[in-house]
Design a protein around this motif. Structure first.
Motif, short mmCIF file in Angstrom:
data_model
loop_
_atom_site.label_atom_id
_atom_site.label_comp_id
_atom_site.label_asym_id
_atom_site.label_seq_id
_atom_site.Cartn_x
_atom_site.Cartn_y
_atom_site.Cartn_z
N MET A 133 -31.32 11.07 16.16
CA MET A 133 -32.29 12.16 15.98
C MET A 133 -32.05 13.27 17.01
O MET A 133 -32.19 14.45 16.68
CB MET A 133 -33.73 11.63 16.12
CG MET A 133 -34.18 10.74 14.99
SD MET A 133 -34.12 11.57 13.39
CE MET A 133 -32.70 10.79 12.65
N LEU A 134 -31.68 12.91 18.22
CA LEU A 134 -31.39 13.91 19.24
C LEU A 134 -30.17 14.74 18.85
O LEU A 134 -30.17 15.96 18.97
CB LEU A 134 -31.18 13.23 20.60
CG LEU A 134 -30.91 14.15 21.78
CD1 LEU A 134 -32.08 15.12 22.00
CD2 LEU A 134 -30.67 13.32 23.04
N VAL A 135 -29.13 14.08 18.34
CA VAL A 135 -27.93 14.79 17.91
C VAL A 135 -28.26 15.70 16.73
O VAL A 135 -27.84 16.86 16.69
CB VAL A 135 -26.80 13.80 17.54
CG1 VAL A 135 -25.65 14.51 16.85
CG2 VAL A 135 -26.30 13.08 18.79
N LYS A 136 -29.03 15.20 15.77
CA LYS A 136 -29.38 16.01 14.59
C LYS A 136 -30.27 17.19 14.96
O LYS A 136 -30.27 18.21 14.27
CB LYS A 136 -30.06 15.13 13.54
CG LYS A 136 -29.08 14.19 12.87
CD LYS A 136 -29.76 13.30 11.87
CE LYS A 136 -28.76 12.35 11.25
NZ LYS A 136 -29.37 11.42 10.30
N LYS A 137 -31.03 17.07 16.04
CA LYS A 137 -31.86 18.17 16.51
C LYS A 137 -31.02 19.42 16.80
O LYS A 137 -31.46 20.54 16.59
CB LYS A 137 -32.62 17.74 17.77
CG LYS A 137 -33.47 18.81 18.38
CD LYS A 137 -34.18 18.29 19.62
CE LYS A 137 -34.98 19.40 20.26
NZ LYS A 137 -35.64 18.94 21.48
N TYR A 138 -29.80 19.20 17.25
CA TYR A 138 -28.89 20.31 17.55
C TYR A 138 -27.96 20.61 16.39
O TYR A 138 -26.92 21.24 16.56
CB TYR A 138 -28.11 19.99 18.83
CG TYR A 138 -29.03 20.00 20.02
CD1 TYR A 138 -29.40 21.19 20.63
CD2 TYR A 138 -29.58 18.82 20.51
CE1 TYR A 138 -30.27 21.20 21.69
CE2 TYR A 138 -30.45 18.83 21.58
CZ TYR A 138 -30.79 20.02 22.16
OH TYR A 138 -31.67 20.03 23.22
N LYS A 139 -28.33 20.13 15.20
CA LYS A 139 -27.61 20.40 13.96
C LYS A 139 -26.13 20.05 14.07
O LYS A 139 -25.25 20.79 13.67
CB LYS A 139 -27.79 21.87 13.54
CG LYS A 139 -29.21 22.20 13.23
CD LYS A 139 -29.37 23.65 12.88
CE LYS A 139 -30.77 24.03 12.54
NZ LYS A 139 -31.82 23.57 13.39
N PHE A 140 -25.89 18.89 14.63
CA PHE A 140 -24.53 18.39 14.81
C PHE A 140 -24.31 17.27 13.81
O PHE A 140 -25.18 16.42 13.62
CB PHE A 140 -24.37 17.88 16.25
CG PHE A 140 -22.97 17.93 16.74
CD1 PHE A 140 -22.41 19.12 17.17
CD2 PHE A 140 -22.20 16.78 16.79
CE1 PHE A 140 -21.12 19.16 17.64
CE2 PHE A 140 -20.91 16.81 17.26
CZ PHE A 140 -20.37 18.00 17.68
N ASP A 141 -23.18 17.25 13.15
CA ASP A 141 -22.92 16.25 12.12
C ASP A 141 -22.60 14.89 12.73
O ASP A 141 -21.90 14.79 13.73
CB ASP A 141 -21.74 16.68 11.24
CG ASP A 141 -22.08 17.87 10.38
OD1 ASP A 141 -23.27 18.01 10.02
OD2 ASP A 141 -21.18 18.66 10.05
#
Length: 158
Positions: A133-141
């Motif tokens: 979720m933290l990675v997806k927060k920064y719109k990273f695949d």
């Protein structure tokens, strides 16, 4: 570029560095690792009874809390510092997982990501779901291996 010298035969402590890897050169008594200082990087230090991680970036990205260490060729900024064996292991395990699911691109995330990641690791909240979720927060695949997807599918069927 930032160069880090890692001694081979140091009995007092061990050093390890992670980041956007550019080059490695092996000498007789040490290894020189060159990392891209346009991104964040981690310096791991393990002592006999203590462990520490410095999460760092170039002084061009962040000018506060600068530090100079003898085995690093220039000054850098420390974003966060993690001390203690448990937090150290949580951060190391989180980075191993994130390197796997982002195909090594985790160090290209912004400084704010690493502040939040350190907080999660220090509080023991670094579950794989929280990390994703933290990675997806920064719109990273995030890309998953087929083996990992099979494991997740099998657990859902039970």
């Amino acid at each position: 570029m930032i160069s880090i010298l890692i001694p081979d035969n140091n009995n007092y402590f061990k050093t390890y560095a992670e980041g956007v890897f550019l080059h490695r050169q092996i000498f007789a008594d040490q290894v020189e690792i060159t990392l891209d200082d346009n991104y964040c990087f981690s310096l791991y230090y393990t002592f006999p009874h203590h462990s520490r991680v410095y999460i760092c970036c170039s002084t061009s990205i962040c000018q506060t809390n600068t530090l100079e260490i003898y085995n690093v060729n220039k000054r850098f900024s420390v974003i966060a510092k993690i001390e203690g064996r448990r937090s150290f292991d949580r951060y190391k395990n989180a980075m191993n997982y994130l390197n796997k699911v982002t195909k090594g691109e985790v160090y290209k995330l912004p400084v704010q990501f690493f502040w939040q990641l350190c907080y999660l690791c220090q509080r023991g909240l670094n579950s794989n779901w929280n990390l994703e979720m933290l990675v997806k927060k920064y719109k990273f695949d995030i890309t998953y291996d087929k083996e990992l997807l099979c494991i997740q599918e099998n657990t859902l069927e039970l």
